[in-house]
Write an enzyme that holds these catalytic residues in place. Structure first.
Site, PDB file in Angstrom:
ATOM      1  N   MET A   1      96.057  23.162 125.449  1.00 49.69           N
ATOM      2  CA  MET A   1      94.898  23.416 124.602  1.00 49.69           C
ATOM      3  C   MET A   1      95.316  24.252 123.398  1.00 49.69           C
ATOM      4  O   MET A   1      96.364  24.870 123.384  1.00 49.69           O
ATOM      5  CB  MET A   1      93.820  24.156 125.388  1.00 49.69           C
ATOM      6  CG  MET A   1      93.268  23.357 126.559  1.00 49.69           C
ATOM      7  SD  MET A   1      92.372  21.898 126.065  1.00 49.69           S
ATOM      8  CE  MET A   1      90.732  22.562 125.901  1.00 49.69           C
ATOM      9  N   CYS A   2      94.449  24.310 122.428  1.00 46.53           N
ATOM     10  CA  CYS A   2      94.689  25.051 121.205  1.00 46.53           C
ATOM     11  C   CYS A   2      93.604  26.116 121.055  1.00 46.53           C
ATOM     12  O   CYS A   2      92.755  26.287 121.924  1.00 46.53           O
ATOM     13  CB  CYS A   2      94.675  24.107 120.004  1.00 46.53           C
ATOM     14  SG  CYS A   2      95.718  22.637 120.222  1.00 46.53           S
ATOM     15  N   ARG A   3      93.641  26.833 119.963  1.00 43.53           N
ATOM     16  CA  ARG A   3      92.593  27.771 119.591  1.00 43.53           C
ATOM     17  C   ARG A   3      92.229  27.488 118.139  1.00 43.53           C
ATOM     18  O   ARG A   3      93.099  27.216 117.313  1.00 43.53           O
ATOM     19  CB  ARG A   3      93.057  29.219 119.711  1.00 43.53           C
ATOM     20  CG  ARG A   3      93.572  29.670 121.073  1.00 43.53           C
ATOM     21  CD  ARG A   3      92.434  30.008 122.046  1.00 43.53           C
ATOM     22  NE  ARG A   3      91.966  28.825 122.750  1.00 43.53           N
ATOM     23  CZ  ARG A   3      90.980  28.829 123.649  1.00 43.53           C
ATOM     24  NH1 ARG A   3      90.346  29.965 123.931  1.00 43.53           N
ATOM     25  NH2 ARG A   3      90.627  27.722 124.266  1.00 43.53           N
ATOM     26  N   VAL A  88      95.586  27.116 115.775  1.00 44.36           N
ATOM     27  CA  VAL A  88      96.952  27.236 116.282  1.00 44.36           C
ATOM     28  C   VAL A  88      97.096  26.208 117.407  1.00 44.36           C
ATOM     29  O   VAL A  88      96.206  26.044 118.227  1.00 44.36           O
ATOM     30  CB  VAL A  88      97.262  28.658 116.779  1.00 44.36           C
ATOM     31  CG1 VAL A  88      97.368  29.615 115.599  1.00 44.36           C
ATOM     32  CG2 VAL A  88      96.225  29.165 117.772  1.00 44.36           C
ATOM     33  N   ASN A 115      90.441  20.839 119.888  1.00 46.09           N
ATOM     34  CA  ASN A 115      90.959  21.731 120.920  1.00 46.09           C
ATOM     35  C   ASN A 115      90.789  21.005 122.250  1.00 46.09           C
ATOM     36  O   ASN A 115      89.682  20.896 122.765  1.00 46.09           O
ATOM     37  CB  ASN A 115      90.174  23.047 120.896  1.00 46.09           C
ATOM     38  CG  ASN A 115      90.454  23.932 122.100  1.00 46.09           C
ATOM     39  OD1 ASN A 115      91.445  23.750 122.792  1.00 46.09           O
ATOM     40  ND2 ASN A 115      89.568  24.875 122.341  1.00 46.09           N
TER      41      ASN A 115
END
Length: 276
Positions: A1-3, A88, A115
């Site tokens: 996962m991302c932010r 990110v 995300n």
């Protein structure tokens, strides 16, 4: 996962939004507090922002971690904007895309981030390919699942769907083809923010919630909102968005709609003819 994070409000430095907060996106690249999948977001980052009197956003992306880019630190120190989308990217398997796989993705006046992950990618995407024109498939910005999700969303936007419908229909369509996908999507045109929760966290802080500032700094005037994967500080005014929800916001109000309600609407709508 991302932010990821989106902001609408008074003109603010990128650094005050992304770098200076105690638990901002910069720190979330190595120490997220609420990330459910993955632990390090070091496989690229990006930020898009809007300049005054220009509806087409600027964008800065790199393939490496945000903390390892001195050019970004300098840019974040001076660039101001009233509308920002930044992300990110979670550490993932090696691929050929480099910074092309880092959000935000962009076209026309839009900035977009995903995300999550499409379950079974790319095999499960096969039923969805027929919904896109060949030109859209041949011009994918990267080979990753996020770029494909963006192509699905952008196709809907360009045919005239409003942002909420474009995101909701895309999420529901992907979930049908690839159950178990995680689809937190984030979209802005510089005037509105639209987002979905589908498998991971999302929070918002409605203005005049404070942005982090140094001693003696005045609170900025005007109204606005921050929408983020997780809060950048411990301000009690942050509100969590329930899972399986569509968020639609501008600088003055936030609307939350359960995606299950939109699923009913979608099921009753006439089916779209496949593209040829």
């Amino acid at each position: 996962m991302c932010r990821h994070l989106a902001f609408l409000g008074p003109a603010e430095r990128l650094g005050r939004l992304l770098v200076e907060p105690e638990h901002g996106l910069y720190r979330q690249s190595w120490a997220p507090r609420r990330q459910r999948y993955g632990t390090v977001n070091a496989d690229g980052f990006g930020v898009g922002w809007y300049a005054e009197e220009d509806p087409v956003p600027a964008r800065y992306r790199r393939a490496g971690p945000i903390w390892g880019d001195p050019a970004f630190a300098d840019l974040a120190r001076v660039v101001r904007s009233r509308a920002v989308l930044a992300a990110v990217r979670s550490a993932t398997v090696p691929g050929p895309d480099g910074e092309a796989a880092a959000a935000p993705f962009t076209a026309d006046r839009w900035l977009f981030s995903h995300n999550g992950a499409v379950s079974g990618w790319p095999r499960t995407a096969a039923p969805l390919v027929r919904t896109l024109p060949a030109a859209d498939l041949l011009s994918l910005q990267a080979q990753c699942d996020a770029a494909f999700v963006w192509a699905l969303v952008l196709h809907r936007l360009r045919r005239g769907d409003d942002p909420g419908r474009a995101l909701a229909d895309t999420v529901l369509e992907i979930d049908e083809a690839a159950p178990g996908s995680r689809l937190n999507l984030l979209l802005t045109d510089g005037e509105t923010i639209t987002a979905t929760t589908w498998g991971d966290t999302l929070w918002y802080l409605a203005w005049p919630g404070r942005l982090p500032r140094g001693p003696g700094s005045a609170r900025p005037e005007g109204t606005g909102i921050v929408v983020a994967s997780e809060p950048y500080d411990d301000d009690p005014r942050w509100r969590e968005v329930p899972d399986l929800t569509l968020l639609a916001a501008d600088r003055t109000e936030v609307l939350l709609t359960p995606l299950k309600d939109l699923r009913t609407d979608l099921a009753s709508a006439p089916s779209e003819e496949p593209c040829t």
